[in-house]
Design an enzyme around this catalytic site. Structure first.
Site, PDB file in Angstrom:
ATOM      1  N   HIS A 218       0.815  -1.212   0.000  1.00  0.00           N
ATOM      2  CA  HIS A 218       0.000   0.000   0.000  1.00  0.00           C
ATOM      3  C   HIS A 218       0.851   1.265   0.000  1.00  0.00           C
ATOM      4  O   HIS A 218       1.862   1.355   0.692  1.00  0.00           O
ATOM      5  CB  HIS A 218      -1.015  -0.010   1.146  1.00  0.00           C
ATOM      6  CG  HIS A 218      -0.468   0.107   2.529  1.00  0.00           C
ATOM      7  ND1 HIS A 218      -0.251   1.327   3.136  1.00  0.00           N
ATOM      8  CD2 HIS A 218      -0.128  -0.827   3.451  1.00  0.00           C
ATOM      9  CE1 HIS A 218       0.203   1.139   4.371  1.00  0.00           C
ATOM     10  NE2 HIS A 218       0.287  -0.164   4.588  1.00  0.00           N
TER      11      HIS A 218
ATOM     12  N   ASP B 234       5.999   2.311   6.501  1.00  0.00           N
ATOM     13  CA  ASP B 234       4.706   1.640   6.424  1.00  0.00           C
ATOM     14  C   ASP B 234       3.822   2.431   5.461  1.00  0.00           C
ATOM     15  O   ASP B 234       3.206   3.415   5.848  1.00  0.00           O
ATOM     16  CB  ASP B 234       4.083   1.584   7.828  1.00  0.00           C
ATOM     17  CG  ASP B 234       2.746   0.890   7.869  1.00  0.00           C
ATOM     18  OD1 ASP B 234       2.370   0.266   6.872  1.00  0.00           O
ATOM     19  OD2 ASP B 234       2.069   0.988   8.910  1.00  0.00           O
TER      20      ASP B 234
ATOM     21  N   GLU C  91      -5.255   1.493   2.472  1.00  0.00           N
ATOM     22  CA  GLU C  91      -5.071   0.313   3.324  1.00  0.00           C
ATOM     23  C   GLU C  91      -5.230   0.670   4.783  1.00  0.00           C
ATOM     24  O   GLU C  91      -5.816  -0.099   5.562  1.00  0.00           O
ATOM     25  CB  GLU C  91      -3.682  -0.298   3.074  1.00  0.00           C
ATOM     26  CG  GLU C  91      -3.465  -1.652   3.743  1.00  0.00           C
ATOM     27  CD  GLU C  91      -2.890  -1.571   5.166  1.00  0.00           C
ATOM     28  OE1 GLU C  91      -2.762  -2.613   5.812  1.00  0.00           O
ATOM     29  OE2 GLU C  91      -2.585  -0.440   5.623  1.00  0.00           O
ATOM     30  N   GLU C  92      -4.730   1.832   5.155  1.00  0.00           N
ATOM     31  CA  GLU C  92      -4.716   2.216   6.567  1.00  0.00           C
ATOM     32  C   GLU C  92      -6.105   2.500   7.133  1.00  0.00           C
ATOM     33  O   GLU C  92      -6.270   2.641   8.342  1.00  0.00           O
ATOM     34  CB  GLU C  92      -3.821   3.452   6.766  1.00  0.00           C
ATOM     35  CG  GLU C  92      -2.338   3.221   6.473  1.00  0.00           C
ATOM     36  CD  GLU C  92      -1.645   2.381   7.524  1.00  0.00           C
ATOM     37  OE1 GLU C  92      -2.327   1.908   8.457  1.00  0.00           O
ATOM     38  OE2 GLU C  92      -0.426   2.203   7.411  1.00  0.00           O
TER      39      GLU C  92
ATOM     40  N   ASP D 223       4.178  -5.924   3.407  1.00  0.00           N
ATOM     41  CA  ASP D 223       3.913  -4.881   4.395  1.00  0.00           C
ATOM     42  C   ASP D 223       4.932  -4.998   5.514  1.00  0.00           C
ATOM     43  O   ASP D 223       5.628  -6.016   5.635  1.00  0.00           O
ATOM     44  CB  ASP D 223       2.495  -5.028   4.957  1.00  0.00           C
ATOM     45  CG  ASP D 223       1.890  -3.698   5.393  1.00  0.00           C
ATOM     46  OD1 ASP D 223       2.659  -2.789   5.766  1.00  0.00           O
ATOM     47  OD2 ASP D 223       0.656  -3.570   5.361  1.00  0.00           O
TER      48      ASP D 223
ATOM     49  N   HIS E 277       3.900   3.522  12.696  1.00  0.00           N
ATOM     50  CA  HIS E 277       2.886   4.561  12.891  1.00  0.00           C
ATOM     51  C   HIS E 277       3.448   5.737  13.686  1.00  0.00           C
ATOM     52  O   HIS E 277       2.797   6.278  14.578  1.00  0.00           O
ATOM     53  CB  HIS E 277       1.622   3.995  13.541  1.00  0.00           C
ATOM     54  CG  HIS E 277       0.780   3.208  12.582  1.00  0.00           C
ATOM     55  ND1 HIS E 277      -0.584   3.046  12.736  1.00  0.00           N
ATOM     56  CD2 HIS E 277       1.106   2.546  11.447  1.00  0.00           C
ATOM     57  CE1 HIS E 277      -1.053   2.316  11.738  1.00  0.00           C
ATOM     58  NE2 HIS E 277      -0.045   1.996  10.944  1.00  0.00           N
TER      59      HIS E 277
END
Length: 344
Positions: free
Chosen positions: A63, A173, A203-204, A226, A314
């Site tokens: 992603h 990410d 995706e998130e 990922d 994140h």
């Protein structure tokens, strides 16, 4: 080793979920162009790079969206109230620099703030801030000076080297996986597989891009690339570390969104052993990947996962090891070369 300049272009381009058009989509298209037969962008914004073949249809997804913020309100004195886009912890906003995106490659700077601890009540000082207590300061003195409602925000972060083998940045990410897909397309010389490299969107916020792109492609096999958690830091027991930096690519067994096909898992392990590719296992008890959407497509798609260990995900200081990245590229290429012989 890692093509630093290519990775830098992919990682530093803006693209909060749903706003991938702000920069990252064009960068990804240009990166894929020399190595595939055709590139399309579907109605949701997924970039689908197709390397044609007569064998099984294989979809690989990484992603290209990143977590971020969206402006929800502008105070009279110009401060921006925000909400998370994806899994953002409000603790990661304080004393950080941000970019408030107005349009493609157009932004203003901002900083994250809250009420200073010096004037908080004693019972507040030991508590993490909530979304109601944080804001973004763009230097405006009035609401009229502030940018329009709906602007999305990313951390102001860059790709940098950290020690001998480590790379630190925002958006590893999952831009590191998009980079791996481009490198795999470049290195994949001959294969009978019909390969779709997909840089997915959103995706998130719920695997949305993978859901629609897998429906359109209708693959025989699916793989999600990922990051996975590398909690190999002080204070974490070994059995809770999930993965470790520098120990190789992580072959996914399961996460919260998918239980990978057991035959594919063992087959990938055999490939890694045969080609002396360092690997470890990925059993992620929190979080999911695009495989969660791909394997449920139509009547079902046998799926696997190729994971890259990452610390501090994140946040604006995500850390990966380029040796793990290289191992992931090698495994991806070998999977595509040998998948015509896979028998489930």
């Amino acid at each position: 080793m890692v093509d630093y300049e290519l990775l830098k272009r992919i990682i530093e381009a803006p693209g909060v979920s749903g706003y991938e058009f702000l920069g990252v989509r064009d960068v990804v298209i240009e990166a894929f162009k020399p190595y595939v037969d055709e590139i399309t962008v579907d109605k949701l914004g997924n970039v689908i790079a197709h390397k044609k073949g007569k064998g099984p249809k294989v979809m690989l997804a990484g992603h290209m969206d990143q977590i971020g913020l969206m402006v929800t309100h502008i105070e009279k004195n110009g401060f921006l109230r925000v909400a998370p886009v994806g899994g953002v912890d409000p603790r990661t906003l304080i004393a950080q620099r941000f970019k408030v995106w107005i349009g493609p490659n157009e932004f203003v700077y901002g900083v994250g703030g809250s009420v200073p601890p010096h004037i908080q009540k004693p019972e507040q000082r030991n508590k993490a801030p909530t979304w109601d207590q944080v804001f973004i300061d763009i230097g405006a003195e009035s609401k009229e000076e502030a940018e329009e409602m709906g602007a999305v925000i990313t951390w102001d972060g860059r790709l940098e080297r950290l020690g001998k083998h480590r790379l630190v940045s925002i958006a590893h990410d999952d831009r590191i996986a998009v980079y791996i897909l481009v490198e795999a397309a470049r290195q994949l010389a001959e294969t009978d597989a019909d390969v779709y490299f997909v840089a997915t969107v959103q995706e998130e916020v719920g695997l949305r891009g993978a859901k629609v792109s897998s429906f359109g492609i209708d693959p025989d096999y699916g793989f999600a690339l990922d990051v996975t958690i590398a909690a190999d830091v002080p204070g974490t027991p070994e059995h809770k570390q999930i993965s470790q930096l520098g120990k190789g690519v992580a072959i996914k067994i399961m996460d919260r969104s998918v239980i990978c096909h057991p035959t594919i898992v063992r087959w990938m392990e055999e490939i890694a052993k045969k080609h002396e590719i360092p690997y470890q296992w990925d059993i992620l008890t929190g979080g999911g990947t695009d495989a969660g959407a791909i394997h449920l497509n139509k009547a079902g798609v046998p799926s696997g996962g190729i994971s890259i260990p990452a610390r501090y995900i994140h946040s604006n200081t995500e850390v990966v090891d380029e040796r793990d990245v290289d191992a992931a590229v090698k495994l991806t290429v070998k999977v595509l070369e040998e998948i015509p012989e896979l028998k489930l």
